[in-house]
Design an enzyme around this catalytic site. Structure first.
Site, short mmCIF file in Angstrom:
data_model
loop_
_atom_site.label_atom_id
_atom_site.label_comp_id
_atom_site.label_asym_id
_atom_site.label_seq_id
_atom_site.Cartn_x
_atom_site.Cartn_y
_atom_site.Cartn_z
N ASP A 16 0.83 -1.21 0.00
CA ASP A 16 0.00 0.00 0.00
C ASP A 16 0.86 1.26 0.00
O ASP A 16 1.99 1.26 0.51
CB ASP A 16 -0.91 -0.02 1.24
CG ASP A 16 -2.06 0.97 1.12
OD1 ASP A 16 -2.41 1.35 -0.01
OD2 ASP A 16 -2.61 1.36 2.16
N ASN A 18 1.23 3.36 -2.94
CA ASN A 18 1.73 3.77 -4.26
C ASN A 18 1.21 5.15 -4.67
O ASN A 18 1.96 5.99 -5.19
CB ASN A 18 1.27 2.78 -5.34
CG ASN A 18 1.89 1.41 -5.18
OD1 ASN A 18 2.82 1.24 -4.40
ND2 ASN A 18 1.37 0.44 -5.92
N GLY A 19 -0.09 5.35 -4.47
CA GLY A 19 -0.72 6.60 -4.91
C GLY A 19 -0.15 7.80 -4.16
O GLY A 19 0.22 8.81 -4.78
N ARG A 29 -0.87 9.05 -10.04
CA ARG A 29 -0.88 7.85 -9.20
C ARG A 29 -0.27 6.64 -9.90
O ARG A 29 0.39 5.82 -9.29
CB ARG A 29 -2.32 7.52 -8.77
CG ARG A 29 -2.92 8.54 -7.80
CD ARG A 29 -4.37 8.19 -7.49
NE ARG A 29 -4.49 6.85 -6.94
CZ ARG A 29 -4.35 6.55 -5.65
NH1 ARG A 29 -4.12 7.50 -4.77
NH2 ARG A 29 -4.47 5.31 -5.25
N HIS A 33 2.26 3.23 -9.04
CA HIS A 33 2.03 1.80 -9.29
C HIS A 33 3.20 1.20 -10.09
O HIS A 33 3.61 0.07 -9.86
CB HIS A 33 0.71 1.57 -10.04
CG HIS A 33 -0.50 2.00 -9.25
ND1 HIS A 33 -0.66 1.68 -7.93
CD2 HIS A 33 -1.59 2.74 -9.59
CE1 HIS A 33 -1.81 2.19 -7.49
NE2 HIS A 33 -2.39 2.84 -8.48
N SER A 61 -7.49 -5.40 -4.88
CA SER A 61 -8.60 -5.98 -4.11
C SER A 61 -9.88 -5.90 -4.92
O SER A 61 -10.01 -5.08 -5.84
CB SER A 61 -8.78 -5.22 -2.79
OG SER A 61 -9.44 -3.99 -3.01
N TRP A 65 -12.02 -2.19 -7.71
CA TRP A 65 -12.77 -1.89 -8.95
C TRP A 65 -13.49 -0.56 -8.83
O TRP A 65 -13.89 0.03 -9.85
CB TRP A 65 -13.79 -2.98 -9.24
CG TRP A 65 -13.24 -4.32 -9.64
CD1 TRP A 65 -13.34 -5.48 -8.93
CD2 TRP A 65 -12.52 -4.65 -10.84
NE1 TRP A 65 -12.72 -6.50 -9.60
CE2 TRP A 65 -12.22 -6.04 -10.78
CE3 TRP A 65 -12.10 -3.92 -11.96
CZ2 TRP A 65 -11.51 -6.70 -11.79
CZ3 TRP A 65 -11.40 -4.59 -12.97
CH2 TRP A 65 -11.12 -5.95 -12.88
N LEU A 127 10.68 -20.42 -4.23
CA LEU A 127 9.74 -19.48 -3.63
C LEU A 127 8.39 -19.64 -4.33
O LEU A 127 8.34 -19.77 -5.56
CB LEU A 127 10.24 -18.03 -3.85
CG LEU A 127 9.30 -16.92 -3.35
CD1 LEU A 127 9.32 -16.83 -1.82
CD2 LEU A 127 9.70 -15.55 -3.93
N ARG A 171 2.23 -4.62 6.26
CA ARG A 171 1.48 -3.65 5.46
C ARG A 171 2.28 -2.36 5.42
O ARG A 171 2.61 -1.79 6.46
CB ARG A 171 0.09 -3.35 6.06
CG ARG A 171 -0.68 -2.35 5.17
CD ARG A 171 -2.11 -2.12 5.56
NE ARG A 171 -2.76 -1.28 4.56
CZ ARG A 171 -4.02 -1.36 4.18
NH1 ARG A 171 -4.83 -2.24 4.74
NH2 ARG A 171 -4.52 -0.54 3.25
N ARG A 177 -4.76 -1.75 8.98
CA ARG A 177 -5.97 -2.55 8.78
C ARG A 177 -5.67 -3.63 7.74
O ARG A 177 -4.66 -3.57 7.04
CB ARG A 177 -7.14 -1.67 8.33
CG ARG A 177 -6.85 -0.81 7.12
CD ARG A 177 -8.07 0.02 6.71
NE ARG A 177 -7.76 0.97 5.66
CZ ARG A 177 -7.62 2.29 5.83
NH1 ARG A 177 -7.78 2.84 7.01
NH2 ARG A 177 -7.34 3.07 4.80
N LEU A 178 -6.59 -4.62 7.65
CA LEU A 178 -6.37 -5.75 6.75
C LEU A 178 -7.05 -5.57 5.39
O LEU A 178 -6.70 -6.25 4.43
CB LEU A 178 -6.84 -7.06 7.40
CG LEU A 178 -6.02 -7.49 8.63
CD1 LEU A 178 -6.59 -8.77 9.22
CD2 LEU A 178 -4.55 -7.70 8.27
C1 IPE Z 1 -1.69 0.17 -3.32
O1 IPE Z 1 -1.47 1.52 -3.35
C2 IPE Z 1 -1.93 -0.42 -4.68
C3 IPE Z 1 -3.33 -0.76 -4.95
C4 IPE Z 1 -4.30 -0.70 -4.09
C5 IPE Z 1 -3.65 -1.20 -6.29
P1 IPE Z 1 -2.64 2.57 -3.34
O2 IPE Z 1 -3.03 2.85 -4.76
O3 IPE Z 1 -3.74 2.15 -2.46
O4 IPE Z 1 -1.91 3.83 -2.73
P2 IPE Z 1 -2.50 4.86 -1.69
O5 IPE Z 1 -2.95 4.08 -0.50
O6 IPE Z 1 -3.64 5.56 -2.38
O7 IPE Z 1 -1.36 5.75 -1.39
C1 IPE Z 2 -5.54 -2.62 -0.04
O1 IPE Z 2 -5.22 -1.29 -0.17
C2 IPE Z 2 -5.46 -3.29 -1.38
C3 IPE Z 2 -4.11 -3.38 -1.94
C4 IPE Z 2 -3.00 -2.95 -1.41
C5 IPE Z 2 -4.04 -4.02 -3.21
P1 IPE Z 2 -6.32 -0.15 -0.31
O2 IPE Z 2 -5.58 1.11 -0.46
O3 IPE Z 2 -7.29 -0.50 -1.38
O4 IPE Z 2 -7.07 -0.25 1.11
P2 IPE Z 2 -7.89 0.83 1.91
O5 IPE Z 2 -8.94 1.38 0.96
O6 IPE Z 2 -6.94 1.89 2.35
O7 IPE Z 2 -8.46 0.08 3.07
MG MG Z 3 -4.12 2.42 -0.48
#
Ligand code: IPE
Ligand code: IPE
Ligand code: MG
Length: 231
Positions: A16, A18-19, A29, A33, A61, A65, A127, A171, A177-178
């Protein structure tokens, strides 16, 4: 030293941040990725030397979508590129690739590249890399339960789910959170949350997380070993 559930560690990673990593640099964003895909490549390379036998990573996840179509499309393109580019390297390095999650909603090209990568890497024994794509743990539990014809025992449901218990869950990105990832499999996982954004996560961070894991005492509900031996 804590017990592990496989011949090596089963580590899971919620990749988590990347954005936010990109936005902080004034980049779109999707640049985050892209950088995140590079991080995954480095972490896969480093994992076996850390005693990790299985690595399950959350890439997309089922709730993702809901993101803007442009971002979803860019992520699907990145998966496609990752699967095509990494396939040969994975074969050379003994990495078996599997994808968990729903496949029926993925673009046909992505589903095809998944099948090709899984077939080409099936013999990998160093692996086991599992990519969770269009993954929802609650949906997986529901599906596993539906496959059983009668009310199941704990072991039968675990078998129907098909994944080993997670030893160590990391994480990145600062959230604690999960987000619907491996809910059953993480029943006794050691949880490590780091503020580091995924594109900045390094092999050294992985090493530190594994060291932190080994510094913890896993009790699984029992009393500490020293207390029990003292009667
Ligand atoms: C995780 O990074 C990658 C995906 C969920 C695809 P995010 O895209 O959720 O990055 P933030 O949490 O917005 O920084
Ligand atoms: C969880 O991250 C999904 C991935 C890292 C692929 P999200 O960024 O989607 O989760 P929330 O929305 O912060 O809970
Ligand atoms: Mg995220």
């Amino acid at each position: 030293m804590p017990e592990t559930s496989t011949s090596g560690l089963h580590a899971a990673v919620i990749m988590d941040g990347n954005g936010r990593w990109a936005q902080r640099r004034g980049l779109p964003r999707v640049a985050g990725h892209r950088a995140g895909a590079e991080t995954l490549r480095r972490v896969v390379e480093a994992a076996p030397s850390q005693g990790i036998a299985a690595l399950t990573v959350y890439a997309f996840s089922s709730d993702n979508w809901q993101r803007p179509k442009d971002e979803v499309d860019a992520l699907m393109k990145l998966f496609l590129r990752f699967l095509r580019r990494e396939q040969r390297r994975c074969v050379e390095n003994g990495v078996r690739v599997s994808v968990i999650g729903r496949r029926d909603r993925l673009p046909g090209l992505v589903a095809g590249a998944i099948a090709a990568c899984e077939a080409a890497t099936a013999e990998g024994g160093r692996l086991h890399l599992r990519l969770a794509v269009d993954y929802s743990s609650r949906d997986q539990i529901l599906d596993a339960a539906r496959r059983l014809e009668r009310p199941a025992t704990r072991d039968e449901l675990a078998q129907s789910l098909g994944l080993p218990d997670v030893d160590l869950l990391i994480r990145t990105g600062g959230e604690q959170r999960l987000s619907d990832f491996l809910l059953w499999e993480c029943a006794y996982a050691e949880l490590i949350f780091t503020p580091r954004m995924w594109p900045d996560f390094t092999a050294a961070d992985l090493e530190n997380a594994v060291a932190e894991f080994y510094s913890r005492e896993r009790r699984f509900g029992a009393v500490p070993a020293v207390v029990s031996s003292m009667g």
